[in-house]
Motif scaffolding. Structure first.
Motif, short mmCIF file in Angstrom:
data_model
loop_
_atom_site.label_atom_id
_atom_site.label_comp_id
_atom_site.label_asym_id
_atom_site.label_seq_id
_atom_site.Cartn_x
_atom_site.Cartn_y
_atom_site.Cartn_z
N UNK A 135 0.83 -1.21 0.00
CA UNK A 135 0.00 0.00 0.00
C UNK A 135 0.86 1.25 0.00
N UNK A 136 1.99 1.19 0.70
CA UNK A 136 2.92 2.33 0.69
C UNK A 136 3.42 2.59 -0.72
N UNK A 137 3.80 1.53 -1.43
CA UNK A 137 4.31 1.68 -2.79
C UNK A 137 3.24 2.18 -3.76
N UNK A 138 2.02 1.70 -3.57
CA UNK A 138 0.90 2.19 -4.40
C UNK A 138 0.72 3.69 -4.18
N UNK A 139 0.82 4.12 -2.93
CA UNK A 139 0.66 5.54 -2.61
C UNK A 139 1.79 6.36 -3.22
N UNK A 140 3.03 5.88 -3.09
CA UNK A 140 4.16 6.60 -3.69
C UNK A 140 4.01 6.70 -5.20
N UNK A 141 3.57 5.62 -5.85
CA UNK A 141 3.39 5.66 -7.31
C UNK A 141 2.30 6.64 -7.70
N UNK A 142 1.25 6.71 -6.87
CA UNK A 142 0.16 7.66 -7.13
C UNK A 142 0.69 9.10 -7.04
N UNK A 161 12.36 13.02 -3.74
CA UNK A 161 11.77 12.69 -2.44
C UNK A 161 10.90 11.44 -2.54
N UNK A 162 10.16 11.36 -3.65
CA UNK A 162 9.26 10.22 -3.84
C UNK A 162 10.06 8.96 -4.12
N UNK A 163 11.05 9.06 -5.00
CA UNK A 163 11.87 7.88 -5.32
C UNK A 163 12.60 7.36 -4.09
N UNK A 164 13.04 8.27 -3.23
CA UNK A 164 13.73 7.83 -2.01
C UNK A 164 12.78 7.04 -1.12
N UNK A 165 11.55 7.55 -0.95
CA UNK A 165 10.56 6.82 -0.15
C UNK A 165 10.23 5.47 -0.76
N UNK A 166 10.10 5.43 -2.08
CA UNK A 166 9.83 4.16 -2.77
C UNK A 166 10.98 3.18 -2.54
N UNK A 167 12.20 3.70 -2.60
CA UNK A 167 13.35 2.83 -2.39
C UNK A 167 13.33 2.19 -1.02
N UNK A 168 12.99 2.98 0.00
CA UNK A 168 12.94 2.42 1.36
C UNK A 168 11.85 1.38 1.49
N UNK A 169 10.66 1.66 0.93
CA UNK A 169 9.57 0.69 0.99
C UNK A 169 9.95 -0.60 0.27
N UNK A 170 10.65 -0.46 -0.85
CA UNK A 170 11.11 -1.65 -1.57
C UNK A 170 12.11 -2.45 -0.76
N UNK A 171 12.98 -1.77 -0.03
CA UNK A 171 13.93 -2.48 0.84
C UNK A 171 13.17 -3.25 1.92
N UNK A 172 12.22 -2.57 2.58
CA UNK A 172 11.47 -3.19 3.67
C UNK A 172 10.70 -4.42 3.19
#
Length: 216
Positions: A135-142, A161-172
């Motif tokens: 859900x976090x990644x869906x939100x970042x993509x939106x 800023x968005x790509x950095x957040x996506x990167x962290x969610x992908x790591x998690x």
């Protein structure tokens, strides 16, 4: 901001006392609960030993649950401070791990302020705290889609800023190839801040290290 805790505590106590007087004059003026609730919660989360010490100097509150209840009143019934109360409640709900209530308030505020991209970034961060990484990644993509489409004023938000957040969610969520792609977007950007690039490099190093790709 100045770390002048004694002065800040004195000002907060004064504000709380004034607003308690306001409620005595008009119990329906729920905006006054904003400062009272914030103060009560703040004092309520101080460790018990220190609360006892502060009590000697007349510092006491009604407890963090009562503080949250007062903020809920300000959020639901305030005429002027409703939005402020909701924003503070989001912070407190996250601290208390009441994530569903936090998400509900974020959605309410987004409906009222659709151009506030910070709310949507916070929504993604809450999903991360819940370990709901998809859900976090869906939100970042939106959010990223709106940035690129220049929709709702989201072009004011930097893609990094968005790509950095996506990167962290992908790591998690252990989607490491996607994380590498996201962090590389930050590293290769010409508009990313030095700190963002530095953190992205560190994440890339950790990922490659975990995969035993030491030369990278």
């Amino acid at each position: 901001a100045k770390r002048s805790y004694t002065s800040a505590l004195s000002n907060a106590k004064t504000a709380r006392n004034y607003h308690m007087q306001v409620l005595k004059l008009d119990p329906t003026f729920h905006d006054a609960n904003l400062s009272i609730g914030t103060y009560d919660y703040g004092v309520g989360v101080i460790p018990r030993f220190f609360r006892l010490f502060l009590g000697i100097f007349g510092v006491s509150g009604a407890g963090k649950e009562e503080g949250i209840r007062k903020l809920q009143l300000a959020a639901a019934k305030g005429n002027y401070a409703s939005t402020d109360a909701k924003i503070i409640l989001i912070v407190f709900y996250n601290r208390e791990r009441r994530y569903e209530e936090s998400l509900k308030l974020i959605d309410e505020l987004l409906a009222k302020y659709p151009r506030n991209f910070q709310l949507e970034l916070e929504k993604a961060a809450v999903y991360d705290k819940m370990k709901n990484f998809n859900s976090a990644l869906v939100t970042y993509r939106h959010v990223l889609g709106k940035v690129q489409a220049k929709q709702d004023g989201y072009e004011r938000l930097r893609e990094e800023r968005v790509y950095f957040g996506m990167g962290q969610s992908n790591v998690y969520s252990l989607q490491l190839d996607n994380a590498i792609a996201s962090f590389n977007r930050v590293v290769r950007s010409t508009t990313a801040f030095p700190g963002e690039k530095g953190e992205a490099h560190l994440w890339l190093g950790k990922i490659y290290d975990s995969r035993n790709e030491r030369p990278k």
